[in-house]
Design a protein around this motif. Structure first.
Motif, PDB file in Angstrom:
ATOM      1  N   HIS A   1      17.830-133.601   4.908  1.00  0.00           N
ATOM      2  CA  HIS A   1      18.721-132.962   5.880  1.00  0.00           C
ATOM      3  C   HIS A   1      19.190-131.603   5.365  1.00  0.00           C
ATOM      4  O   HIS A   1      19.257-130.612   6.127  1.00  0.00           O
ATOM      5  N   LEU A   2      19.517-131.536   4.078  1.00  0.00           N
ATOM      6  CA  LEU A   2      19.947-130.268   3.476  1.00  0.00           C
ATOM      7  C   LEU A   2      18.859-129.208   3.582  1.00  0.00           C
ATOM      8  O   LEU A   2      19.119-128.056   3.950  1.00  0.00           O
ATOM      9  N   LEU A   3      17.628-129.593   3.261  1.00  0.00           N
ATOM     10  CA  LEU A   3      16.523-128.630   3.305  1.00  0.00           C
ATOM     11  C   LEU A   3      16.272-128.140   4.719  1.00  0.00           C
ATOM     12  O   LEU A   3      16.045-126.943   4.943  1.00  0.00           O
ATOM     13  N   ARG A   4      16.327-129.055   5.690  1.00  0.00           N
ATOM     14  CA  ARG A   4      16.100-128.641   7.088  1.00  0.00           C
ATOM     15  C   ARG A   4      17.187-127.668   7.543  1.00  0.00           C
ATOM     16  O   ARG A   4      16.898-126.655   8.188  1.00  0.00           O
ATOM     17  N   SER A   5      18.431-127.978   7.212  1.00  0.00           N
ATOM     18  CA  SER A   5      19.535-127.097   7.602  1.00  0.00           C
ATOM     19  C   SER A   5      19.374-125.715   6.976  1.00  0.00           C
ATOM     20  O   SER A   5      19.549-124.689   7.644  1.00  0.00           O
ATOM     21  N   THR A   6      19.029-125.694   5.702  1.00  0.00           N
ATOM     22  CA  THR A   6      18.907-124.421   5.000  1.00  0.00           C
ATOM     23  C   THR A   6      17.808-123.565   5.594  1.00  0.00           C
ATOM     24  O   THR A   6      17.992-122.364   5.843  1.00  0.00           O
ATOM     25  N   VAL A   7      16.648-124.160   5.818  1.00  0.00           N
ATOM     26  CA  VAL A   7      15.523-123.393   6.381  1.00  0.00           C
ATOM     27  C   VAL A   7      15.859-122.904   7.787  1.00  0.00           C
ATOM     28  O   VAL A   7      15.541-121.762   8.155  1.00  0.00           O
ATOM     29  N   ALA A   8      16.517-123.745   8.585  1.00  0.00           N
ATOM     30  CA  ALA A   8      16.894-123.319   9.942  1.00  0.00           C
ATOM     31  C   ALA A   8      17.854-122.138   9.908  1.00  0.00           C
ATOM     32  O   ALA A   8      17.684-121.152  10.634  1.00  0.00           O
ATOM     33  N   PHE A   9      18.875-122.227   9.043  1.00  0.00           N
ATOM     34  CA  PHE A   9      19.823-121.107   8.905  1.00  0.00           C
ATOM     35  C   PHE A   9      19.098-119.840   8.456  1.00  0.00           C
ATOM     36  O   PHE A   9      19.334-118.746   8.969  1.00  0.00           O
ATOM     37  N   LYS A  10      18.193-119.988   7.483  1.00  0.00           N
ATOM     38  CA  LYS A  10      17.475-118.830   6.948  1.00  0.00           C
ATOM     39  C   LYS A  10      16.633-118.153   8.023  1.00  0.00           C
ATOM     40  O   LYS A  10      16.579-116.929   8.106  1.00  0.00           O
ATOM     41  N   LEU A  11      15.949-118.939   8.830  1.00  0.00           N
ATOM     42  CA  LEU A  11      15.086-118.368   9.861  1.00  0.00           C
ATOM     43  C   LEU A  11      15.889-117.553  10.876  1.00  0.00           C
ATOM     44  O   LEU A  11      15.452-116.474  11.303  1.00  0.00           O
ATOM     45  N   VAL A  12      17.040-118.058  11.234  1.00  0.00           N
ATOM     46  CA  VAL A  12      17.869-117.334  12.202  1.00  0.00           C
ATOM     47  C   VAL A  12      18.347-116.005  11.615  1.00  0.00           C
ATOM     48  O   VAL A  12      18.207-114.947  12.236  1.00  0.00           O
ATOM     49  N   VAL A  13      18.905-116.062  10.406  1.00  0.00           N
ATOM     50  CA  VAL A  13      19.430-114.843   9.777  1.00  0.00           C
ATOM     51  C   VAL A  13      18.307-113.851   9.519  1.00  0.00           C
ATOM     52  O   VAL A  13      18.440-112.647   9.768  1.00  0.00           O
TER      53      VAL A  13
END
Length: 489
Positions: free
Chosen positions: A84-96
């Protein structure tokens, strides 16, 4: 496997990969500066990379380091939360990343004009690709650090460095000049990013069974902890890159080349300290979580002492041989880098301590305090650069770096002391021995340096200094020869 064995194993892997990365970086630096680019082209390339490093800050924020902190924490307590942590991080990164890359693509020409060099526009346009691939290259390395699997971080770094060397040289030889070298960076980092993200997915993400639910508030804490890390990273980028950018704004591309060359040489010298800091830092989080602060203190004190045993003499030697080293290896056109390198020799000692300490504070949960210290000293560095570069030239940028970093290192050491209760008297005695060894080695090198007239004589002089250092270290009993054999084996 004991903590010590785990650290040594990780350090060896990181050091080997860092050696590959730094050797490839040194070869790239040498080939570009000596044969393929003149000082103006060399300066234009690294001025653009300095600007893109500032842009990269907004694209990455502190999400990678924040994720690594929580991966390290949950790896032993609740590993099911890690997917869950990895998915959240990658999603945040893609948006930014999408927002920042789009803005750079739209405004790259205006940014170049604003900085006073419209010819930099193609470099900034290519920078859209640069910040994208480098973002995931760096993220994969940091994520592996959180898992305390540093051999994978090391492999990603080595692959990126080697591929960057090959493609940068090929593109310059193809007639693309400094812009071609930048595309070599892009291709190298892209290869490293693909490798790193693939290993992260197949070796770490897929084998973990995710928890049925994402722990309430964990995503929020991930984002919140990235705020002080972003502040620290922002200050770090200002500290490391804004001086290069300002040299380009106020002076000439050749001045950027002189300053960049001095900093690149110090980066090469600092590779072992960076490897050791990257290796030991996750262990502080684990030791603190287990309530073993005495073990954490022992690790830090031993690492700091042995780092200073190497870097105080190395900095002194670097300052002494700076002139023959620059003029014989890179050519007389780069003689303007000599005073820069001599001043930055002091920075080598300071940065060695920083490399050992900064990540460790993040894992000890003191990222906020470090962020404040870094922010204040980075602002001071910016102010000093604005004052000194227009008045005394490129040397002013080096002086500003050393002055402000001295304050930052002092604060970092104080924070570590409040966490681990360092044995200051013992550390003071060790530093007295190290300074004595450095003085004796410096005298030997000073006596020989005036006779240096060829590259062979230069390396003989460096070897002599190293031999004197080794004999004095062993004679003082500071390092046991059996320990050296153990590490080498």
């Amino acid at each position: 496997m004991s903590t010590r064995e785990h650290i040594v194993r990780g350090f060896k892997a990181t050091l080997v990969a860092r050696a590959v990365y730094m050797i490839s970086s040194a070869l790239l630096m040498f080939v570009l500066a000596r044969y393929l680019l003149d000082p103006d082209g060399y300066g234009a390339l690294y001025w653009a990379i300095g600007i893109l490093a500032v842009v990269q800050l907004f694209a990455d924020v502190g999400l990678g380091k924040s994720a690594a902190r929580y991966i390290s924490e949950y790896r032993g307590t609740d590993p099911g939360q890690i997917p869950h942590l990895l998915r959240s991080t990658v999603a945040f990164k893609l948006v930014v990343l999408a927002v920042v890359a789009s803005a750079l693509l739209v405004f790259h020409e205006r940014i170049a004009v604003l900085l006073g060099d419209p010819s930099a526009a193609p470099f900034l346009a290519a920078g859209v690709l640069y910040i994208t691939v480098n973002s995931f290259n760096v993220f994969s390395q940091i994520a592996f650090q959180g898992f305390n699997r540093l051999e994978y971080s090391a492999a990603v770094q080595a692959i990126g460095g080697a591929a960057r060397l090959v493609f940068a040289v090929l593109f310059v030889l193809a007639g693309l000049g400094a812009l071609g070298a930048l595309f070599g960076y892009i291709v190298g980092y892209a290869i490293a990013a693909v490798f790193g993200m693939a290993v992260l997915y197949y070796r770490f993400y897929r084998p973990i069974d995710p928890a049925p639910t994402y722990e309430e508030g964990l995503s929020r804490r991930l984002a919140e902890y990235s705020v002080p890390l972003t502040a620290t990273r922002s200050a770090n980028v200002v500290d490391k890159q804004i001086d290069t950018v300002l040299v380009g704004v106020f002076l000439t591309p050749a001045a950027v080349a002189f300053y960049t060359l001095g900093k690149q040489i110090t980066d090469f010298v600092l590779a072992p300290a960076e490897s050791l800091g990257f290796t030991i830092s996750p262990n502080f989080g684990e030791q603190k979580a287990a309530g073993k602060l005495e073990e954490a203190r022992r690790i830090y004190e031993t690492s700091l002492t042995h780092t200073m045993l190497v870097y105080v003499p190395a900095a002194a030697g670097l300052a002494i041989v700076a002139e023959p080293f620059i003029t014989l290896v890179f050519g007389g056109d780069y003689a303007g880098a000599v005073p820069v390198l001599q001043i930055l020799a002091a920075f080598v000692v300071l940065q060695a301590i920083t490399n050992l300490t900064s990540d460790s504070l993040d894992y000890l949960g003191r990222a906020r305090a470090r962020a404040v210290a870094k922010g204040v000293t980075a602002a001071a560095n910016l102010g000093l650069n604005l004052l000194l570069i227009p008045t005394i030239g490129v040397v002013g940028a080096a002086l500003a770096t050393v002055a402000t970093h001295s304050v930052y290192v002092a604060v970092n050491l104080y924070i570590v002391h409040t966490e681990l209760s360092l044995r200051l008297a013992r550390l003071g005695r060790s530093m007295a021995i190290i300074c004595s060894i450095t003085g004796a080695m410096a005298v030997a090198v000073l006596l020989v340096t005036p006779m240096v007239s060829t590259v062979l004589m230069l390396f003989v002089t460096i070897g002599l200094g190293g031999l004197v250092w080794a004999v004095l270290v062993l004679a003082s009993g500071f390092v046991d020869l059996r320990d050296v054999r153990s590490v080498v084996s």
